[in-house]
Design a protein around this motif. Sequence first.
Motif, PDB file in Angstrom:
ATOM      1  N   ALA B  68       0.795  -1.236   0.000  1.00 29.61           N
ATOM      2  CA  ALA B  68       0.000   0.000   0.000  1.00 29.61           C
ATOM      3  C   ALA B  68       0.826   1.285   0.000  1.00 29.61           C
ATOM      4  N   PRO B  69       1.943   1.352   0.756  1.00 26.21           N
ATOM      5  CA  PRO B  69       2.679   2.628   0.798  1.00 26.21           C
ATOM      6  C   PRO B  69       3.253   3.051  -0.554  1.00 26.21           C
ATOM      7  N   ASN B  70       3.318   2.152  -1.502  1.00 26.89           N
ATOM      8  CA  ASN B  70       3.884   2.505  -2.812  1.00 26.89           C
ATOM      9  C   ASN B  70       2.895   3.272  -3.697  1.00 26.89           C
ATOM     10  N   TRP B  71       1.644   3.358  -3.264  1.00 28.45           N
ATOM     11  CA  TRP B  71       0.617   4.011  -4.076  1.00 28.45           C
ATOM     12  C   TRP B  71       0.452   5.474  -3.672  1.00 28.45           C
ATOM     13  N   ILE B  72       0.094   6.292  -4.652  1.00 24.54           N
ATOM     14  CA  ILE B  72      -0.138   7.719  -4.405  1.00 24.54           C
ATOM     15  C   ILE B  72      -1.632   7.990  -4.594  1.00 24.54           C
ATOM     16  N   VAL B  73      -2.207   8.728  -3.675  1.00 19.89           N
ATOM     17  CA  VAL B  73      -3.639   9.046  -3.762  1.00 19.89           C
ATOM     18  C   VAL B  73      -3.879   9.973  -4.950  1.00 19.89           C
ATOM     19  N   GLY B  74      -4.922   9.680  -5.739  1.00 18.59           N
ATOM     20  CA  GLY B  74      -5.204  10.473  -6.930  1.00 18.59           C
ATOM     21  C   GLY B  74      -6.420  11.360  -6.762  1.00 18.59           C
ATOM     22  N   VAL B  75      -6.845  11.933  -7.876  1.00 12.78           N
ATOM     23  CA  VAL B  75      -8.029  12.792  -7.907  1.00 12.78           C
ATOM     24  C   VAL B  75      -9.107  12.045  -8.676  1.00 12.78           C
ATOM     25  N   GLU B  76     -10.314  11.986  -8.142  1.00 17.91           N
ATOM     26  CA  GLU B  76     -11.396  11.220  -8.764  1.00 17.91           C
ATOM     27  C   GLU B  76     -11.506  11.529 -10.262  1.00 17.91           C
ATOM     28  N   PRO B  77     -11.682  10.497 -11.088  1.00 14.45           N
ATOM     29  CA  PRO B  77     -12.003   9.111 -10.722  1.00 14.45           C
ATOM     30  C   PRO B  77     -10.787   8.249 -10.383  1.00 14.45           C
ATOM     31  N   VAL B  78      -9.584   8.855 -10.373  1.00 12.62           N
ATOM     32  CA  VAL B  78      -8.403   8.059 -10.004  1.00 12.62           C
ATOM     33  C   VAL B  78      -8.350   7.949  -8.486  1.00 12.62           C
ATOM     34  N   GLY B 103     -17.858   3.314 -11.699  1.00 16.87           N
ATOM     35  CA  GLY B 103     -18.752   4.329 -12.250  1.00 16.87           C
ATOM     36  C   GLY B 103     -18.038   5.613 -12.642  1.00 16.87           C
ATOM     37  N   GLY B 104     -16.722   5.663 -12.425  1.00 19.44           N
ATOM     38  CA  GLY B 104     -15.966   6.871 -12.728  1.00 19.44           C
ATOM     39  C   GLY B 104     -15.918   7.174 -14.228  1.00 19.44           C
ATOM     40  N   ARG B 105     -15.644   8.440 -14.524  1.00 21.31           N
ATOM     41  CA  ARG B 105     -15.646   8.874 -15.932  1.00 21.31           C
ATOM     42  C   ARG B 105     -14.442   9.786 -16.156  1.00 21.31           C
ATOM     43  N   ILE B 106     -13.685   9.484 -17.205  1.00 19.65           N
ATOM     44  CA  ILE B 106     -12.570  10.364 -17.574  1.00 19.65           C
ATOM     45  C   ILE B 106     -13.061  11.209 -18.746  1.00 19.65           C
ATOM     46  N   GLY B 122     -11.920  -5.437 -13.079  1.00 17.87           N
ATOM     47  CA  GLY B 122     -13.055  -4.605 -13.432  1.00 17.87           C
ATOM     48  C   GLY B 122     -13.263  -4.526 -14.944  1.00 17.87           C
ATOM     49  N   VAL B 123     -14.075  -3.562 -15.344  1.00 19.63           N
ATOM     50  CA  VAL B 123     -14.413  -3.396 -16.766  1.00 19.63           C
ATOM     51  C   VAL B 123     -14.322  -1.902 -17.113  1.00 19.63           C
ATOM     52  N   VAL B 124     -13.644  -1.630 -18.217  1.00 18.18           N
ATOM     53  CA  VAL B 124     -13.491  -0.242 -18.671  1.00 18.18           C
ATOM     54  C   VAL B 124     -13.959  -0.163 -20.128  1.00 18.18           C
ATOM     55  N   VAL B 150     -15.839   3.774 -16.340  1.00 20.25           N
ATOM     56  CA  VAL B 150     -15.588   2.562 -15.548  1.00 20.25           C
ATOM     57  C   VAL B 150     -16.932   1.928 -15.197  1.00 20.25           C
ATOM     58  N   ASP B 151     -17.012   0.644 -15.332  1.00 25.33           N
ATOM     59  CA  ASP B 151     -18.255  -0.066 -15.015  1.00 25.33           C
ATOM     60  C   ASP B 151     -18.633   0.195 -13.551  1.00 25.33           C
ATOM     61  N   PRO B 152     -19.907   0.480 -13.305  1.00 20.41           N
ATOM     62  CA  PRO B 152     -20.312   0.793 -11.923  1.00 20.41           C
ATOM     63  C   PRO B 152     -20.273  -0.405 -10.984  1.00 20.41           C
ATOM     64  N   ALA B 153     -20.087  -1.612 -11.525  1.00 22.93           N
ATOM     65  CA  ALA B 153     -20.121  -2.801 -10.655  1.00 22.93           C
ATOM     66  C   ALA B 153     -18.921  -2.864  -9.713  1.00 22.93           C
ATOM     67  N   GLY B 154     -17.828  -2.213 -10.069  1.00 23.76           N
ATOM     68  CA  GLY B 154     -16.669  -2.280  -9.176  1.00 23.76           C
ATOM     69  C   GLY B 154     -15.526  -1.417  -9.663  1.00 23.76           C
ATOM     70  N   ASP B 155     -14.621  -1.094  -8.740  1.00 28.73           N
ATOM     71  CA  ASP B 155     -13.424  -0.339  -9.128  1.00 28.73           C
ATOM     72  C   ASP B 155     -12.639  -1.124 -10.180  1.00 28.73           C
ATOM     73  N   ALA B 156     -11.885  -0.399 -10.977  1.00 28.71           N
ATOM     74  CA  ALA B 156     -11.074  -1.045 -12.013  1.00 28.71           C
ATOM     75  C   ALA B 156      -9.605  -0.730 -11.756  1.00 28.71           C
TER      76      ALA B 156
END
Lengths: 186, 170
Positions: B68-78, B103-106, B122-124, B150-156
């Motif tokens: 987990a510490p290797n990840w950087i927090v992003g800005v939605e939808p990331v 359910g995110g949208r770029i 997930g599904v994109v 991004v498919d609303p069923a789950g994070d991708a």
Amino acid sequence: VEDRRQDAELMSAAARGERDAFAEVFDRYGGVVYAIALRMLRSEGDAEDLVHDVFLEAWRDAARYDAARGALRTWLAVRTRSRALDRLSRARGGRHVALDEVEDRRERAAASTAHPAEVLAVRGALQVIPEDLRVVLEQTYFFGWTASEIAAALEIPLGTVKSRLARGLGLLRRSLEDETNDELGR
Amino acid sequence: MNSEDDENLGALLGALVDDRAPPARVRSRLLSAIEGSSRYLPFSQVLSRHFDLSLEEVGGLLRRASEAPNWIVGVEPVRRYLDFRPGACAVAPRAGLVWLAAGGRIPAHRHLDPERMVVLEGVVSDDAGRCARAGELLEIPVGASHVVQVDPAGDALVALLHGKIHLLGT
């Protein structure tokens, strides 16, 4: 055929990262992988580690499994043997001696690369060979033990192992020839 | 040995032993591994191919991604991302693993460099009719414009090989 189709579907699903499908693969073939690992490594702990490694490798390589080229059970069995030989080699200090004490390498090659129709014949022929000879043959040709290791495990002299190997090979050869003649005579 | 030899040897090996169920802890350990640090191992080959990385490099990347510490927090939808360096022959200069919110949208953007997206979970899809599930690739050519969904069923989780883009609006 049905089993192979199901195996192909399970491995395709595993290649898409579906963990439940791969758990089913383990449930189907964990037993044969563990049995081969135990037979080769002679240690439950080492065999358990090997089973883990073989299945993790199969998880990684699930997309490479091609049901048209062979059954999943045999795909896993060959990988198990190969990884077990690697471990045996490392344990022996990197010396590849799994088969180098065998006097007749040509026989070994013939025994380990039987044609499809001969697989059952070889298995049948092994069954009619006296157990003391058969154990030495199987452990040497298929499970990677050296003659010295067999001698230590069975607590018999090295010379006895080698003579049993020679006698066993002779019987195996004659038995296979008899079966071939029977087939031709039909 | 060729594949026929393997098949024969494997059949013989299988015939020479009686199946013996391994202890339950072996199954638990394996399932724990494929739920955790080895979860995305089945995608090693496709990542190796598209990101011009060796299997060992992919293995190292996936190990980094499991911490987990290797990840950087992003800005939605990331939700979060982890940058890595692709191989010299990859079709774009930058790469990263990106968790996208369900359910995110770029918003609409145009690609000034080619882009490849391997979906790991997930599904994109996009408004140009492209769609990829776990293990599949979305390939976006230079000049293409699209909106990613991004498919609303789950994070991708996607592995992204990308260059410059030009945002077109919201």
